[in-house]
Every structure is written in C-alpha cells, then in structure tokens.
Design an enzyme around this catalytic site. Structure first.
Site, PDB file in Angstrom:
ATOM      1  N   PRO A   2       0.785  -1.221   0.000  1.00 26.52           N
ATOM      2  CA  PRO A   2       0.000   0.000   0.000  1.00 26.52           C
ATOM      3  C   PRO A   2       0.819   1.274   0.000  1.00 26.52           C
ATOM      4  O   PRO A   2       1.619   1.518   0.888  1.00 26.52           O
ATOM      5  CB  PRO A   2      -0.793  -0.077   1.312  1.00 26.52           C
ATOM      6  CG  PRO A   2      -0.479  -1.394   1.908  1.00 26.52           C
ATOM      7  CD  PRO A   2       0.778  -1.857   1.301  1.00 26.52           C
ATOM      8  N   GLU A   3       0.575   2.089  -0.980  1.00 24.60           N
ATOM      9  CA  GLU A   3       0.925   3.500  -0.886  1.00 24.60           C
ATOM     10  C   GLU A   3      -0.399   4.224  -0.634  1.00 24.60           C
ATOM     11  O   GLU A   3      -1.449   3.595  -0.531  1.00 24.60           O
ATOM     12  CB  GLU A   3       1.603   3.986  -2.172  1.00 24.60           C
ATOM     13  CG  GLU A   3       3.021   3.458  -2.306  1.00 24.60           C
ATOM     14  CD  GLU A   3       3.975   4.477  -2.899  1.00 24.60           C
ATOM     15  OE1 GLU A   3       3.733   5.689  -2.733  1.00 24.60           O
ATOM     16  OE2 GLU A   3       4.961   4.072  -3.528  1.00 24.60           O
TER      17      GLU A   3
END
Length: 270
Positions: A2-3
């Site tokens: 996840p960004e």
DNA sequence: CGACACACCTGGATGC
DNA sequence: TGCATCCAGGTGTGTC
C-alpha cells in the site's frame, strides 16, 4: 503494497460495509505486529457502532463514539470484507466481526502493519506530528520550497519525509519527480521555488490519478483481498529500468537513494 | 536540529 | 528439485 492511493481505495472499499454496524467481536490471532496490539484493544472496540472510516496519511481510522482504531497496512497488509464464517489463513491476524454476519479481516504477511486504539486519534503519537495531506489545502509548492531551504538531503527522500508531506511513498516519489523533471538526487535546498510548484502539482496529480484507477475495482471489493488494481500500466519510470523513457526515448535508470530503489530518466530529469 | 543506517518479517523471483 | 541469495510498495528509532 500500500501506498496512499491503495490505502484510500481500501478506505472507500470498506467504509460502506462498516458504517452503521456494531462491532460484536474482535478476534486477534497474532498480536505481534510492528508494535504488539494492546491487550485492551478488544474490550475497547467491542460493542461500538462504526460512525465513519477515515484516513490520515496511510493510517486508516475506524471511528466510533468511544474512540478510533488506527490501522496501518505496512508493506504487505490488506483489508477485506468477508463472511464471518470464512476460515482464517496463516496471515489473517485480526477480524472485526460485525452485527450482520460479515467481518473486516486484516491480513499482513510481513507484519509491518500496526493496530492501535485511541480516544483522540489526531493527538496520537503516530499522527500528531505528521505533515499535511498531499491532496489537502495545506500542501503546496511554497511549503516544499520553504521547508527545503538549507537542506542538503536529496529531494526524493525529502518529499518522502512525513513531516514535510504525508503519503508520498517510494513509487509515487519517483513518478512525481519524473513528471516535474527533477533529478531525484538533487539536493532539496537547490531546487527552485518554481520547480517546487511543479513538483507539488505532480504529486497531487499522480496520487489523484492512482486513486481514480484504484476506484475502478471498488465494485469488486466485497470478498476480495482488497488489493486494488495497481495502476501499473500508467507508471512512467518505476520498475522500468533499462526501458525507454516515454518522453525522450532515452533509458530509464535505477539507482539506490536512501537505501530505496529509485527510477528516473537522466536526460529528462535535471 | 539534520542526515543516515538500521530494524522489524515473510514470500516470491532469480540464480546456481 | 533444492537451496542460497536478493528484493519488496513503510516508517519509527537510534546514532553521529
């Protein structure tokens, strides 16, 4: 994985399934995340109806009248809404069971994620000193320029510093510097104000586009593992070592900066 | 204060 | 096929 765009996609994916539902039970199979999950977490959250699901930087906030769960997905975490009877896999560490037979499941193979409870999340130690949201009104090129004066650190780690601006992870740092035409190794203090305006615009643009791309998979969120389509085909430099630059046809290079893989086009980025 | 290295942990890809 | 090695999207902490 996840960004910020993936975290925001997760937030939008789970929110409609949580809001208005009571958390009947919290089942924690493994407390050993980046920090151990506090022993009173279950007691705090059990019985609380969810008011909203928020996000601050890459932290998800499951908000109730009594307080908020602060969930970070780390490098490998994901959330999903699944039927409460779904068997747990080895990396399914936390379930929040709802009053309607569904549950929120948190999975994190590498266990770099974290889960806290706070009555006042904005003042929580992990959140209180964070810089502005990149898509909010307090972030602009003037801020980048002002904070960077006299700083010798390279501009890429500078924009990845959460005290400067949150949510710019390793992929989107490379991507936004490419769009702005700035060499990632350039000293932060030697980038002009005008170019910081371009960089701030690039950061906003690339994050907003990635969120839109993630949004296309939202209708499939229920029952999925929560990993949105990754926006891969739209990346200009990240992961494209030795491939042709989309702008000048030169060669995309891969270097290490601040112990992180960094991709850029040496002729487009100065 | 700023800059930097390091730590946490598992799984997948690659190479021999 | 088996085993070793390398690499990964995050970020708080410790040291200089």
């Amino acid at each position: 994985m996840p960004e910020l765009p993936e975290v925001e996609t997760s937030r939008r994916g789970i929110e409609p399934y949580l809001v208005g539902h009571r958390i009947e039970k919290a089942e924690i199979r493994n407390r050993a995340l980046r920090w151990p999950i506090a022993r009173d977490f279950e007691r705090r959250i059990t019985g609380q109806p969810v008011d909203s699901v928020g996000r601050r930087a890459k932290y998800l906030l499951i908000n109730t009248a009594a307080g908020s769960a602060i969930l970070h997905l780390g490098m490998s975490g994901s959330v999903a809404i699944v039927p409460a009877s779904t068997p747990a896999g080895v990396h399914d560490h936390v379930d929040l069971v709802l009053d309607n037979g569904d549950m929120l499941r948190f999975r994190d193979p590498r266990r770099f994620g974290s889960l806290h409870w706070s009555k006042n999340p904005e003042q929580h130690k992990l959140l209180r000193d964070l810089g502005p949201e990149p898509l909010g009104n307090d972030f602009d090129g003037e801020r980048l320029w002002r904070l960077s004066r006299g700083r010798r650190v390279a501009v890429k780690p500078f924009i990845m510093n959460a005290a400067v601006v949150v949510g710019v992870g390793n992929i989107y740092a490379s991507e936004s510097l490419f769009i702005a035409g700035i060499n990632p190794r350039r000293q932060a203090g030697r980038v002009s104000r005008e170019r910081y305006e371009q960089l701030a615009n690039a950061i906003r643009e690339v994050l907003a586009r990635a969120i839109e791309a993630g949004g296309t998979t939202l209708r499939d969120f229920y029952g999925s593992d929560g990993e949105a389509g990754y926006f891969q085909q739209q990346l200009d430099v990240y992961g494209r070592e030795d491939e042709p630059c989309r702008r000048c046809n030169g060669t995309v290079r891969n270097i290490v900066l601040g112990q992180r893989a960094t991709y850029y086009c040496p002729s487009c980025q100065r």
